[in-house]
Design a protein around this motif. Structure first.
Motif, PDB file in Angstrom:
ATOM      1  N   MET A  52       0.750  -1.350   0.076  1.00  0.00           N
ATOM      2  CA  MET A  52      -0.070  -0.008   0.045  1.00  0.00           C
ATOM      3  C   MET A  52       0.758   1.077   0.008  1.00  0.00           C
ATOM      4  O   MET A  52       2.076   1.209   0.680  1.00  0.00           O
ATOM      5  N   LYS A  53       0.303   2.331  -0.721  1.00  0.00           N
ATOM      6  CA  LYS A  53       1.329   3.642  -0.936  1.00  0.00           C
ATOM      7  C   LYS A  53       0.258   4.591  -0.253  1.00  0.00           C
ATOM      8  O   LYS A  53      -0.905   4.793  -0.347  1.00  0.00           O
ATOM      9  N   PHE A  54       1.087   5.358   0.452  1.00  0.00           N
ATOM     10  CA  PHE A  54       0.186   6.455   1.501  1.00  0.00           C
ATOM     11  C   PHE A  54       0.544   7.722   1.108  1.00  0.00           C
ATOM     12  O   PHE A  54       0.402   8.869   1.789  1.00  0.00           O
ATOM     13  N   ARG A  55       1.715   8.060   0.177  1.00  0.00           N
ATOM     14  CA  ARG A  55       1.922   9.291  -0.074  1.00  0.00           C
ATOM     15  C   ARG A  55       2.359   9.235  -1.703  1.00  0.00           C
ATOM     16  O   ARG A  55       2.711   8.276  -2.319  1.00  0.00           O
ATOM     17  N   THR A  56       2.491  10.532  -2.352  1.00  0.00           N
ATOM     18  CA  THR A  56       2.972  10.312  -3.709  1.00  0.00           C
ATOM     19  C   THR A  56       4.401  10.921  -3.767  1.00  0.00           C
ATOM     20  O   THR A  56       4.682  12.224  -3.685  1.00  0.00           O
ATOM     21  N   GLU A  57       5.227  10.047  -3.894  1.00  0.00           N
ATOM     22  CA  GLU A  57       6.911  10.484  -3.967  1.00  0.00           C
ATOM     23  C   GLU A  57       7.281  10.790  -5.478  1.00  0.00           C
ATOM     24  O   GLU A  57       6.837  10.096  -6.092  1.00  0.00           O
ATOM     25  N   ILE A  58       7.853  12.031  -5.335  1.00  0.00           N
ATOM     26  CA  ILE A  58       8.199  12.738  -6.512  1.00  0.00           C
ATOM     27  C   ILE A  58       9.866  12.398  -6.771  1.00  0.00           C
ATOM     28  O   ILE A  58      10.484  12.754  -6.079  1.00  0.00           O
ATOM     29  N   PHE A  59      10.108  12.003  -7.971  1.00  0.00           N
ATOM     30  CA  PHE A  59      11.478  11.898  -8.196  1.00  0.00           C
ATOM     31  C   PHE A  59      11.872  12.701  -9.492  1.00  0.00           C
ATOM     32  O   PHE A  59      11.616  12.099 -10.785  1.00  0.00           O
ATOM     33  N   PRO A  60      12.407  13.750  -9.124  1.00  0.00           N
ATOM     34  CA  PRO A  60      12.968  14.655 -10.350  1.00  0.00           C
ATOM     35  C   PRO A  60      13.818  14.081 -11.104  1.00  0.00           C
ATOM     36  O   PRO A  60      14.812  13.474 -10.680  1.00  0.00           O
ATOM     37  N   LYS A  61      13.771  14.183 -12.424  1.00  0.00           N
ATOM     38  CA  LYS A  61      14.730  13.489 -13.376  1.00  0.00           C
ATOM     39  C   LYS A  61      15.877  14.266 -13.251  1.00  0.00           C
ATOM     40  O   LYS A  61      15.982  15.483 -13.048  1.00  0.00           O
ATOM     41  N   GLU A  62      17.168  13.578 -13.330  1.00  0.00           N
ATOM     42  CA  GLU A  62      18.361  14.080 -13.636  1.00  0.00           C
ATOM     43  C   GLU A  62      18.734  15.197 -14.451  1.00  0.00           C
ATOM     44  O   GLU A  62      18.273  14.891 -15.530  1.00  0.00           O
ATOM     45  N   SER A  63      19.162  16.304 -14.037  1.00  0.00           N
ATOM     46  CA  SER A  63      19.174  17.491 -15.022  1.00  0.00           C
ATOM     47  C   SER A  63      20.334  17.193 -16.350  1.00  0.00           C
ATOM     48  O   SER A  63      21.379  16.500 -15.817  1.00  0.00           O
ATOM     49  N   ALA A  64      19.953  17.576 -17.430  1.00  0.00           N
ATOM     50  CA  ALA A  64      21.011  17.614 -18.410  1.00  0.00           C
ATOM     51  C   ALA A  64      22.308  18.626 -18.121  1.00  0.00           C
ATOM     52  O   ALA A  64      23.540  18.230 -18.715  1.00  0.00           O
ATOM     53  N   HIS A  65      22.164  19.329 -17.244  1.00  0.00           N
ATOM     54  CA  HIS A  65      23.229  20.237 -16.784  1.00  0.00           C
ATOM     55  C   HIS A  65      23.580  20.056 -15.547  1.00  0.00           C
ATOM     56  O   HIS A  65      22.547  20.553 -14.704  1.00  0.00           O
ATOM     57  N   LEU A  66      24.616  19.629 -14.980  1.00  0.00           N
ATOM     58  CA  LEU A  66      24.898  19.202 -13.448  1.00  0.00           C
ATOM     59  C   LEU A  66      26.161  20.236 -13.255  1.00  0.00           C
ATOM     60  O   LEU A  66      26.849  20.637 -13.560  1.00  0.00           O
ATOM     61  N   ILE A  67      25.710  20.379 -11.809  1.00  0.00           N
ATOM     62  CA  ILE A  67      26.809  21.380 -11.037  1.00  0.00           C
ATOM     63  C   ILE A  67      28.260  20.372 -10.755  1.00  0.00           C
ATOM     64  O   ILE A  67      27.944  19.300 -10.324  1.00  0.00           O
ATOM     65  N   ASP A  68      29.132  21.386 -10.770  1.00  0.00           N
ATOM     66  CA  ASP A  68      30.477  20.789 -10.318  1.00  0.00           C
ATOM     67  C   ASP A  68      31.067  21.850  -9.461  1.00  0.00           C
ATOM     68  O   ASP A  68      30.495  22.957  -9.545  1.00  0.00           O
ATOM     69  N   TYR A  69      31.787  21.231  -8.809  1.00  0.00           N
ATOM     70  CA  TYR A  69      32.443  22.225  -7.689  1.00  0.00           C
ATOM     71  C   TYR A  69      33.230  23.592  -8.152  1.00  0.00           C
ATOM     72  O   TYR A  69      33.258  24.631  -7.629  1.00  0.00           O
ATOM     73  N   LYS A  70      33.625  23.320  -9.690  1.00  0.00           N
ATOM     74  CA  LYS A  70      34.155  24.636 -10.192  1.00  0.00           C
ATOM     75  C   LYS A  70      33.365  25.627 -10.663  1.00  0.00           C
ATOM     76  O   LYS A  70      33.731  26.664 -10.916  1.00  0.00           O
ATOM     77  N   ASP A  71      32.143  25.452 -10.690  1.00  0.00           N
ATOM     78  CA  ASP A  71      31.105  26.364 -11.169  1.00  0.00           C
ATOM     79  C   ASP A  71      30.748  27.276 -10.332  1.00  0.00           C
ATOM     80  O   ASP A  71      30.341  26.877  -9.032  1.00  0.00           O
ATOM     81  N   ALA A  72      30.573  28.553 -10.873  1.00  0.00           N
ATOM     82  CA  ALA A  72      29.951  29.683  -9.950  1.00  0.00           C
ATOM     83  C   ALA A  72      28.328  29.697 -10.058  1.00  0.00           C
ATOM     84  O   ALA A  72      27.982  29.228 -11.168  1.00  0.00           O
ATOM     85  N   ILE A  73      27.708  29.732  -9.040  1.00  0.00           N
ATOM     86  CA  ILE A  73      26.224  29.849  -8.931  1.00  0.00           C
ATOM     87  C   ILE A  73      25.612  30.972  -8.194  1.00  0.00           C
ATOM     88  O   ILE A  73      26.185  31.381  -7.429  1.00  0.00           O
ATOM     89  N   LEU A  74      24.776  31.775  -8.811  1.00  0.00           N
ATOM     90  CA  LEU A  74      24.035  32.845  -8.138  1.00  0.00           C
ATOM     91  C   LEU A  74      22.487  32.240  -7.780  1.00  0.00           C
ATOM     92  O   LEU A  74      21.853  31.721  -8.596  1.00  0.00           O
ATOM     93  N   PHE A  75      22.060  32.590  -6.632  1.00  0.00           N
ATOM     94  CA  PHE A  75      20.478  32.229  -6.190  1.00  0.00           C
ATOM     95  C   PHE A  75      19.916  33.690  -5.983  1.00  0.00           C
ATOM     96  O   PHE A  75      20.556  34.486  -5.544  1.00  0.00           O
ATOM     97  N   ILE A  76      18.818  33.501  -6.619  1.00  0.00           N
ATOM     98  CA  ILE A  76      17.965  34.748  -6.170  1.00  0.00           C
ATOM     99  C   ILE A  76      16.450  34.667  -6.243  1.00  0.00           C
ATOM    100  O   ILE A  76      15.904  33.560  -6.677  1.00  0.00           O
ATOM    101  N   GLY A  77      15.847  35.281  -5.298  1.00  0.00           N
ATOM    102  CA  GLY A  77      14.407  34.915  -4.978  1.00  0.00           C
ATOM    103  C   GLY A  77      13.933  34.907  -3.394  1.00  0.00           C
ATOM    104  O   GLY A  77      14.396  35.546  -2.640  1.00  0.00           O
ATOM    105  N   SER A  78      13.071  33.962  -3.217  1.00  0.00           N
ATOM    106  CA  SER A  78      12.342  33.765  -1.924  1.00  0.00           C
ATOM    107  C   SER A  78      13.204  33.172  -1.056  1.00  0.00           C
ATOM    108  O   SER A  78      14.309  32.680  -1.443  1.00  0.00           O
ATOM    109  N   CYS A  79      12.585  33.050   0.221  1.00  0.00           N
ATOM    110  CA  CYS A  79      13.894  32.245   1.339  1.00  0.00           C
ATOM    111  C   CYS A  79      13.961  30.883   0.965  1.00  0.00           C
ATOM    112  O   CYS A  79      14.971  30.451   1.296  1.00  0.00           O
ATOM    113  N   PHE A  80      13.171  30.379   0.033  1.00  0.00           N
ATOM    114  CA  PHE A  80      13.462  28.808  -0.472  1.00  0.00           C
ATOM    115  C   PHE A  80      14.947  28.727  -1.165  1.00  0.00           C
ATOM    116  O   PHE A  80      15.633  27.961  -0.959  1.00  0.00           O
ATOM    117  N   SER A  81      15.251  29.928  -1.837  1.00  0.00           N
ATOM    118  CA  SER A  81      16.243  29.995  -2.546  1.00  0.00           C
ATOM    119  C   SER A  81      17.504  30.108  -1.711  1.00  0.00           C
ATOM    120  O   SER A  81      18.622  29.377  -1.691  1.00  0.00           O
TER     121      SER A  81
END
Length: 325
Positions: free
Chosen positions: A1-30
């Motif tokens: 029996m399943k009691f919740r809908t588990e979501i499995f996001p697909k792996e992105s075609a563009h993956l973060i590496d430690y050498k990458d610069a990243i900028l976050f902007i937006g709400s508190c979730f970011s």
């Protein structure tokens, strides 16, 4: 029996590496996801203007970064014994105008530098409700508890939000053709607007994201909202305000994010980084003992074996370890 809908996001075609610069902007979730990456020594910058919720203000901020346009005292407003900016979160406010400007412009310059080299720009949209100042008709990021009679509140149209964001994405591509833009919708409900009004707002944000994804090849979507509202459909995953995600929920969404967006070699490095951070926080009974001195030397060796871009972020831990030598 399943009691919740588990979501499995697909792996992105563009993956973060430690050498990458990243900028976050937006709400508190970011900010939550930025904090996780920052603690793990990724090259990430979050919200140069402070937390921002609506796409129109967010576009204003990104355009200001692209223009490298510093603020002057004429851009500030004095209220309740403090200088503030309507483009910024209250964290920048100060009783001293020079201090306020110094904070604002230092963070702006940090954002300018990061956006030029960023491989990833994460944008979290919170609400489509916007406030404009009656004095000049400009959209504000924060009302700073100034009387409501000085502002007009309205629901931004989807076409307006798409136009503003598409214009700024085009500008970003012109200066940084490598950047991948990851959109998400904040799972935090803006219930102060009303339950119906919050749903209406989120609906417009979803439509905006859908249109932008169809318009740009470098624009993608992360299912933060769905993970919180569908996968974790239970109030035990909320803080006591019953609005913001709990630490457990943030950790769960972070785990989904991690395996969705971070490449295999960096996931392996994360494991090493976590061990090193834990070791550097270790407090010995006898810091001068031979065993602890070996422990210090071994931990510093582990740091030095990491990739150069990662090693450079460990100065705090190295200093902490060497203070016990």
């Amino acid at each position: 029996m399943k009691f919740r809908t588990e979501i499995f996001p697909k792996e992105s075609a563009h993956l973060i590496d430690y050498k990458d610069a990243i900028l976050f902007i937006g709400s508190c979730f970011s900010v939550n996801i930025h904090n996780k990456l920052h603690q793990l020594k990724f090259n990430t910058v979050s919200n140069p203007f402070g937390i921002v919720y609506n796409p129109i203000s967010l576009s204003i901020q990104l355009n200001r970064i692209l223009d490298s346009l510093l603020y002057t005292e004429s851009d500030l407003y004095f209220f309740n014994e403090k200088w503030l900016s309507f483009d910024h979160h209250g964290e920048f406010s100060s009783s001293d105008s020079e201090e306020c400007l110094n904070q604002i412009n230092a963070r702006l310059e940090q954002g300018v530098k990061q956006l030029k080299t960023a491989k990833f720009l994460f944008i979290t949209l919170g609400t489509a409700w916007i406030y404009t100042r009656d004095a000049n008709g400009k959209t504000v990021s924060n009302c700073h508890k100034i009387p409501a009679k000085e502002f007009t509140k309205k629901l931004a149209g989807t076409s307006d939000m798409v136009q503003e964001l598409s214009n700024v994405i085009e500008r970003i591509k012109a200066v940084n053709s490598e950047v991948q833009v990851i959109l998400s919708i904040s799972p935090v409900r803006h219930l102060s607007d009303g339950h119906f009004e919050n749903q209406l707002s989120k609906g417009r944000l979803f439509d905006t994201v859908y249109q932008l994804k169809n318009q740009f090849e470098n624009v993608h979507y992360f299912q933060a909202y769905e993970l919180m509202m569908d996968d974790l459909r239970d109030y035990r995953f909320y803080n006591t305000d019953l609005i913001h995600p709990s630490n457990e929920a943030i950790e769960y969404i972070w785990e989904k994010f991690k395996f969705n967006f971070i490449n295999a070699s960096s996931l392996n490095t994360i494991s090493q980084v976590e061990k090193i951070i834990s070791a550097s926080n270790h407090r010995p009974f006898n810091s001068k003992s031979e065993a602890h001195q070996k422990f210090i030397a071994n931990t510093i060796q582990q740091i030095e074996k990491l990739a150069p871009g990662v090693y450079g972020n460990f100065q705090k831990e190295i200093d902490q370890l060497r203070s016990n030598e």
